[in-house]
Structure formats: structure tokens, C-alpha cells
Design a protein around this motif. Structure first.
Motif, mmCIF file in Angstrom:
data_model
loop_
_atom_site.group_PDB
_atom_site.id
_atom_site.type_symbol
_atom_site.label_atom_id
_atom_site.label_comp_id
_atom_site.label_asym_id
_atom_site.label_seq_id
_atom_site.Cartn_x
_atom_site.Cartn_y
_atom_site.Cartn_z
ATOM 1 N N GLY A 203 0.804 -1.198 0.000
ATOM 2 C CA GLY A 203 0.000 0.000 0.000
ATOM 3 C C GLY A 203 0.842 1.253 0.000
ATOM 4 O O GLY A 203 2.004 1.251 0.435
ATOM 5 N N ILE B 284 -10.967 0.243 -2.531
ATOM 6 C CA ILE B 284 -9.894 0.330 -1.542
ATOM 7 C C ILE B 284 -10.355 -0.382 -0.275
ATOM 8 O O ILE B 284 -11.322 0.022 0.371
ATOM 9 C CB ILE B 284 -9.532 1.787 -1.200
ATOM 10 N N VAL C 93 -2.969 -2.406 2.504
ATOM 11 C CA VAL C 93 -3.997 -1.879 1.604
ATOM 12 C C VAL C 93 -4.288 -2.935 0.542
ATOM 13 O O VAL C 93 -3.369 -3.508 -0.050
ATOM 14 C CB VAL C 93 -3.532 -0.566 0.946
ATOM 15 N N GLN D 245 -5.375 5.116 -4.365
ATOM 16 C CA GLN D 245 -4.881 5.279 -3.001
ATOM 17 C C GLN D 245 -4.630 6.753 -2.664
ATOM 18 O O GLN D 245 -4.868 7.182 -1.524
ATOM 19 C CB GLN D 245 -3.594 4.468 -2.817
#
Length: 471
Positions: free
Chosen positions: A148, A317, A174, A346
């Protein structure tokens, strides 16, 4: 592929009902969706699942046999010609109907529990075009962040800490939606295909993941009704994974603070990985409860969340919060799968977290109004149905007065409205006396969907197993 997925909108075809079914089966076989050698469901079973008469299926199968597409042997059932029989004539787990794939122009979707993009997300998307330092830094880097984007991991950790779960950035992974988070966790926790335990009803996503791994799944009553049964089942089955939704599962309830703490402490003493899905926690009407891991310090309590429910279904996400060694292991597996979640998504998520409280307040206010409208409309249109007011979320969990939700949902689809039968939210089908209906729609859209649903119910309740539901 499940046979009902392969059939698609079969009843929209022209001609007698048996001819529509025969044509849809023939087309699915020709496409390869139902390969040679596949055993088809028994006539009575398929009739029950499609909410039609058995004679309709009998005539459809006979028509395909006359064309040489099916073979039948007494006591062995019917199968697709061209290969030896494969598999058994058993009913697989029903798949969740995806309304967007079933003629969206004609179908009112009360099945998909998702919201349109919030105006703050739209503004954040527009702002991505600006050459600010954060976006420029992300674009200047190679773009590979398997665990992430560091800024997002830090922001999620700070958010969890604010909610009572002390978290460092290296404890956050993530993921591309919470579905990937569940897939990674299940593969990690069940390498030797140990059994898993879930609630009944539960999230369709976890059932799809476990079904894909060919894992035996055991169901318990929702933890909102007490944890004794769940704990006894865990001790008896000794599962590798336990998946729970104590905050706004399909039933729409939130586990109270005392019961939540008691359950967390009991689960912390068990030798199994416990996944607490908080994806809908931002849609709780009152105070947002803490994750289970905030109530008991233990590395076996893992939290999974998502930005999709609160902000927008298209913002894929998700995240996992666990021990640093677990997150590192999951990160290595994710790197093998996709090298990382899209970076611009992100960056967008990082901008949304600071305004999440404002977004939540606006969403909850709208949902309360929509729920009030939907409750009054349902009471008037379907007075025989029963439900409890939810503690938040997007859906109502309606109990049918009679019949099965799987068959009723098929009739509803033919009346132009999609709902989710409870059977697809249960590992054992025990919830098939309920349907999940999304109330979070504009009033005029919900009212038209409800009108169609009420008309479908009138038709369905007068049908019998041996009488086709004709339109």
C-alpha cells in the motif's frame, strides 16, 4: 458457473415458458458455460429454484434430448451430451445475483448494497488533476507499493487509533477492495483446507472465497443473539478461520458494547484466526463501535475494512489490520497477485480519510430519511412481511410469511426487480426464508421497485410446486 448464472434472463425470451428455458439451456451449452458431461439438476429441483412448474422443466429437457443435446438414463439423471458424465446432480451454493448483469435498463436494483459517489469524492477526483506535491510525489515514484501507499497506510493507522485500536502503519495492508482482503486471509489461514466458521446469514463475499477454496463451512447464529453457540461450534470444529460481522451484517444489527467486549475476550483465547469485518461501520446510525481487536489485545483478532460502502462502490480500496508479521506475509502474497492496488485510487483515498466524519454525518442523515420512507411503504405494500429496524447500513432483512426466498427472487426478477435471497448468504441455506432488500434508493425508485415486488409476491404466493408461475 452456476446454472442460474448461465441461464441469465432466460424468461425474457419469446415463446412458451418451456421453450424459453430450453433455448437458454441450449445457448449456455453452445457457449461452453455448461460443458459436455455436466449433470443437470433434477427436474423438481430446477423447477423449485426457478419458481416454475416441474412440467415446464420436463418439456424443456425433452426438447433438448430430441435435439441430441442432452442424454438421460433412468436413475442417473440428465447430462450434456458429448462427454462422459462429470460431477454429481447436487445443488451447489447459490451465487449472488448481480443486478447490473441482468438487463439494467429494465431492472430496478434493490439487491446491490452500494451508494453513488459522495460529492466530496467527486471533488477529490477533480482535485487529482492539480499538480500538488502529494500527487506529484506519487507520480514521480515507480508506482509499485505491494503493501500500500505509505501515506495511506499511515492515514489508516491513525484513523484506527482514533477509533480506539492503537495501530502502526506496518500493521496495515492496503488491498483492492475488502474481497481481496478476505481472499488473502483465507488462503493464509487455511493452507490445508481446514474448516471455517461464519455466521448465518453472512457476507456473500466470504462464502464465495471459501467455496473457491473448497473449504467446509459451518454456520452459527449471528453474534448479536449471543455468542455461546458460536464459541461451542469453534471449540468443536477447531476451524482455521472464523469470519464475523458484528457491525451491520445482513441482519442490520450492531453488537452492543458489553457483548462485544465479552466476545472479543473469549475469541482471543481461541487458537484460530478471527476476522472482524467492519466494512459498513461508517454507516452505523448512532455511535460507531470499536473493532473487536480494540476490546482484547491478541494477534489472532484481525480487522478488515473498506472505503467502498461509505464513499462509493467504485472506490475499490480495502485494508487489513493485523500483527506486523501477518501483514508482511499477506503483503508478499499480494505482491505475487497484483504488485499492488492502483496508486491513484490510493491517493484519492488518502484525501478522503480526513473528511470521513463529515461524509458519514451526511450519509447517515440521508439514510435515516430513506429508511423512514421505505418502512412506511413496505408496511403498506407487503404487510405480511416482517423485519426489525436496522441499526444502520443500506438494507432491510425481510422475513417471508411463507415459501422460499430463492424461488421468490426468481419471480421478482421476472417482474423487473432484483432482491437477494437469504439462501445465498448462508453456508447451509438456512436463511432462505428471508430476502435482503436495499432501501437506500431515491424514494421514486424504491417505490417502483416495491410496486413490482408486491406484484411478484401476489403471483408467487398463489403458485404451487406443480403450477408454473406464468407471466
Amino acid at each position: 458457473m452456476h446454472i442460474q448464472d448461465a441461464l441469465g434472463d432466460w424468461s425474457d425470451r419469446p415463446g412458451p415458458l418451456y421453450a424459453r428455458l430450453s433455448a437458454a439451456l441450449g445457448a449456455a451449452i453452445e457457449r461452453g458455460d455448461i460443458p459436455p458431461g455436466t449433470v443437470l439438476p433434477p427436474e423438481r429441483s430446477l423447477a423449485r429454484r426457478l419458481a416454475i412448474g416441474r412440467n415446464t422443466v420436463t418439456h424443456a429437457y425433452a426438447h433438448l434430448r430430441d435435439r441430441g443435446i442432452l442424454e438421460t438414463r433412468q436413475g442417473s439423471g440428465s447430462w450434456v451430451a458429448g462427454a462422459r458424465r462429470t460431477g454429481e446432480a447436487r445443488s451447489p451454493r447459490e451465487s449472488l445475483p448481480v443486478a447490473a448483469l441482468r438487463n439494467p435498463a429494465a431492472l430496478i436494483d434493490l439487491a446491490t448494497a452500494a451508494l453513488p459517489a459522495h460529492h466530496r469524492l467527486r471533488a477529490a477526483v477533480a482535485a487529482l488533476g492539480a499538480a500538488d506535491a502529494d500527487t506529484a510525489a506519487a507520480l514521480d515514484a515507480p508506482g509499485y507499493h505491494p503493501a500500500g501507499l505509505p501515506a495511506l497506510r499511515a492515514a489508516l493507522a491513525a484513523r484506527l487509533t482514533e477509533q480506539g485500536l492503537a495501530t502502526d502503519a506496518d500493521q496495515v495492508l492496503v488491498t483492492t477492495g475488502d474481497q481481496q482482503a478476505l481472499s488473502l486471509l483465507a488462503a493464509h489461514a487455511l493452507p490445508d483446507r481446514q474448516p471455517a466458521v461464519v455466521e448465518t446469514p453472512t457476507s456473500p463475499g466470504i462464502l464465495d472465497v471459501l467455496h473457491g477454496l473448497s473449504v467446509a463451512v459451518r454456520g452459527a447464529r449471528p453474534v448479536t443473539s449471543g455468542s455461546d453457540e458460536l464459541l461451542a461450534l469453534i471449540d468443536r470444529v477447531r476451524p482455521g478461520l472464523v469470519y464475523l460481522v458484528p457491525t451491520l451484517g445482513p441482519h442490520g444489527r450492531v453488537l452492543g458494547a458489553d457483548d462485544r467486549a465479552r466476545l472479543a475476550r473469549a475469541l482471543a483465547d481461541r487458537d484460530t484466526l478471527v476476522v472482524d469485518d467492519v466494512s459498513q461501520a461508517g454507516l452505523v446510525f448512532d455511535q460507531q463501535p470499536p473493532p473487536l481487536a480494540a476490546c482484547a489485545q491478541s494477534d489472532n483478532l484481525v480487522t478488515v475494512g473498506s472505503l467502498s460502502k461509505l464513499h462509493w462502490g467504485g472506490l475499490r480500496i480495502g485494508w487489513v489490520r493485523g500483527s506486523a508479521p501477518l501483514v508482511a506475509a499477506l503483503g508478499r502474497a499480494k505482491a505475487r497477485a497484483d504488485l499492488g492496488t492502483p496508486v491513484l485510487d490510493q491517493v484519492l483515498a488518502t484525501r478522503l480519510l480526513p473528511v470521513e466524519d463529515d461524509v458519514r454525518a451526511e450519509r447517515v442523515a440521508v439514510l435515516r430519511d430513506q429508511l423512514s420512507h421505505a418502512s412506511a411503504a413496505l408496511t403498506a405494500a407487503l404487510p405480511e412481511f416482517r423485519w426489525l429496524p436496522p441499526d444502520g447500513g443500506l438494507s432491510l432483512w425481510l422475513r417471508l410469511p411463507t415459501g422460499t426466498a430463492t424461488a421468490f427472487s426468481e419471480v421478482s426478477a421476472r417482474f423487473g426487480v432484483a432482491v437477494v435471497p437469504g439462501g445465498v448468504l448462508s453456508p447451509d441455506g438456512l436463511a432462505d426464508d428471508h430476502v435482503r432488500v436495499v432501501y437506500a434508493r431515491p424514494p421514486q425508485v424504491f417505490d417502483e421497485g416495491l410496486r413490482r415486488l408486491a406484484a411478484a409476491w401476489v403471483r408467487y404466493r398463489h403458485a404451487t410446486d406443480d403450477q408454473p408461475v406464468l407471466l
